[in-house]
Write a protein that holds these residues in place. Sequence first.
Motif, PDB file in Angstrom:
ATOM      1  N   PHE A  67      80.719 -32.123   9.382  1.00 43.21           N
ATOM      2  CA  PHE A  67      81.666 -32.956   9.546  1.00 43.21           C
ATOM      3  C   PHE A  67      82.419 -32.852  11.041  1.00 43.21           C
ATOM      4  O   PHE A  67      82.547 -33.663  11.640  1.00 43.21           O
ATOM      5  CB  PHE A  67      83.272 -32.480   8.660  1.00 43.21           C
ATOM      6  CG  PHE A  67      82.927 -33.336   7.365  1.00 43.21           C
ATOM      7  CD1 PHE A  67      83.284 -34.721   7.279  1.00 43.21           C
ATOM      8  CD2 PHE A  67      82.652 -32.575   6.085  1.00 43.21           C
ATOM      9  CE1 PHE A  67      83.358 -35.572   5.871  1.00 43.21           C
ATOM     10  CE2 PHE A  67      82.620 -33.358   4.890  1.00 43.21           C
ATOM     11  CZ  PHE A  67      82.974 -34.526   4.826  1.00 43.21           C
ATOM     12  N   ILE A 238      77.109 -38.266   7.306  1.00 44.72           N
ATOM     13  CA  ILE A 238      78.725 -38.198   7.341  1.00 44.72           C
ATOM     14  C   ILE A 238      79.176 -39.218   8.219  1.00 44.72           C
ATOM     15  O   ILE A 238      80.549 -39.458   8.220  1.00 44.72           O
ATOM     16  CB  ILE A 238      79.114 -36.745   7.536  1.00 44.72           C
ATOM     17  CG1 ILE A 238      78.671 -35.903   6.367  1.00 44.72           C
ATOM     18  CG2 ILE A 238      80.634 -36.650   7.972  1.00 44.72           C
ATOM     19  CD1 ILE A 238      78.921 -34.574   6.557  1.00 44.72           C
ATOM     20  N   TYR A 277      89.334 -34.626   6.492  1.00 42.82           N
ATOM     21  CA  TYR A 277      88.004 -34.618   5.937  1.00 42.82           C
ATOM     22  C   TYR A 277      87.769 -33.088   5.873  1.00 42.82           C
ATOM     23  O   TYR A 277      87.243 -32.859   4.874  1.00 42.82           O
ATOM     24  CB  TYR A 277      86.995 -35.299   6.863  1.00 42.82           C
ATOM     25  CG  TYR A 277      87.006 -36.670   6.540  1.00 42.82           C
ATOM     26  CD1 TYR A 277      87.787 -37.400   5.651  1.00 42.82           C
ATOM     27  CD2 TYR A 277      86.004 -37.431   7.448  1.00 42.82           C
ATOM     28  CE1 TYR A 277      87.386 -38.570   5.547  1.00 42.82           C
ATOM     29  CE2 TYR A 277      85.734 -38.819   7.043  1.00 42.82           C
ATOM     30  CZ  TYR A 277      86.429 -39.357   6.090  1.00 42.82           C
ATOM     31  OH  TYR A 277      86.109 -40.755   5.990  1.00 42.82           O
TER      32      TYR A 277
END
Length: 472
Positions: A67, A238, A277
């Motif tokens: 991420f 992602i 996130y």
Amino acid sequence: MRNFAAVFRRLKPIESVHDNPGTEKLVPTLSWHHLVALGVGGIVGTGIYTLIGQAAGLAGPGMIVSFIIAGLVSACAALAYAEMATMMPAAGSAYTYSYVVMGEPIAWLVGWSLILEYTVVCAAVAVGWSAYAAGFMAWLNLPIVPELLKGPSAGGIINLPAVGICLAVAGLLAAGTRESATVNFVLVILKLAALAAFVALALPAFNSAHFTPFLPYGWSSMTAAGVKLGVLPAASLIFFAFYGFDTISTAAEEAKRPGRDLSVGIVGSMLLCTVIYIAVALAAIGAVPVAVFAPSAEPLALILRTIHQENWSAMIGLAAIIAFPTVIMVFMYGQSRIFFVMARDRLLPGSLAKVNSRTGTPIAVTIFTGVVSAVISGLAPLSEIAQLANSGTLCAFIAVALSMMIFRVRDPARKRVFKTPLWGLVGTGAIVGCLYLFASLPLDTQIRFVIWNAIGLVVYLAYSVRKSRLAK
């Protein structure tokens, strides 16, 4: 050959980006909070509700690092977008910046790639929304016809809910930019509240042992079946969850105070979504071992069921139904504006560039966008083409970073309301990062992207190169 070379010297003067007829001007109605909500509405959706499970399957707890990597690449692109958008507050986003800096042929290919990105995203999200909506209708015991819930490739007739949501969103966008932005703002608040509730419910079940081993597959490894695992492959996946902020730059012409509001909207939405996130990923892994929720198509709902929060699990499903239309709305908005500005430059038929005097929106192109997305979502097999959206986005991000760096060298004295810090490093980081992510896409996706742009080149040479305003 001489005429063809001249085409590459067609640069749109930066002073002319606002020089448009009255019937082809968009009305400034959006404030900074509308723009932040536009970015968050596009970013927070299918990614956080579905990709978090797939990413966990690829990288284990190390998806936290994935991420961060995907967020850094997107942040570099976002900073370049903020500089270019505040310097050229006109509709068109990467297409317009490329037109001013790198010329018409490059701008056409960038615009053509954005059309691919936005169309596929709208259709894909509509199909995802349809699946949640069908489950909700079943929970309510409503009479449904299975053949009307899926396209021919899945054994049905047509995905009617997907068609319906595309047309409904197009109708809302056609009604007025401010009205649709206000609806989007409210829905964004609701889905952020749902994610905050997930984190609050999952944290009491937090177990640090779930983070060991942290990098079970290392940075990048290959299985015997040829599947890439690890932090970097997960980052490539992602990345889908981060783009959406670029749609804000398509709204530049409709911002009330573009000098301030665009940079706040672009950078603010990226930072907010990155924090969201990482918080959701930490709470998810801490609550339930990765192996439990990685295979699920609804990982957040599964996690809540696993920790005995069944009622809240149903609420997360309902939040998904609320969240997905905002993603469709944002990307359909971006799609209609790309169509609009390319038509205004006469690279597409000029009839698509008319703004309705009452609503201040390009109704014809908005409805056209909705119909195209509805047809694709209702009939097409999206499983094989969904990643094409990523290829179009990566192309646009590279174009914006290049435009920012070239213009810094070509016109260093020009006033810049927002300046990208360490512009050489940030621009290079965006380009290298996007090239790596593009190289990580499946070969079939890369081939389809090349085919799509080859078709676009034929359209440009057969129609647009002669009809362009700069050809006059």
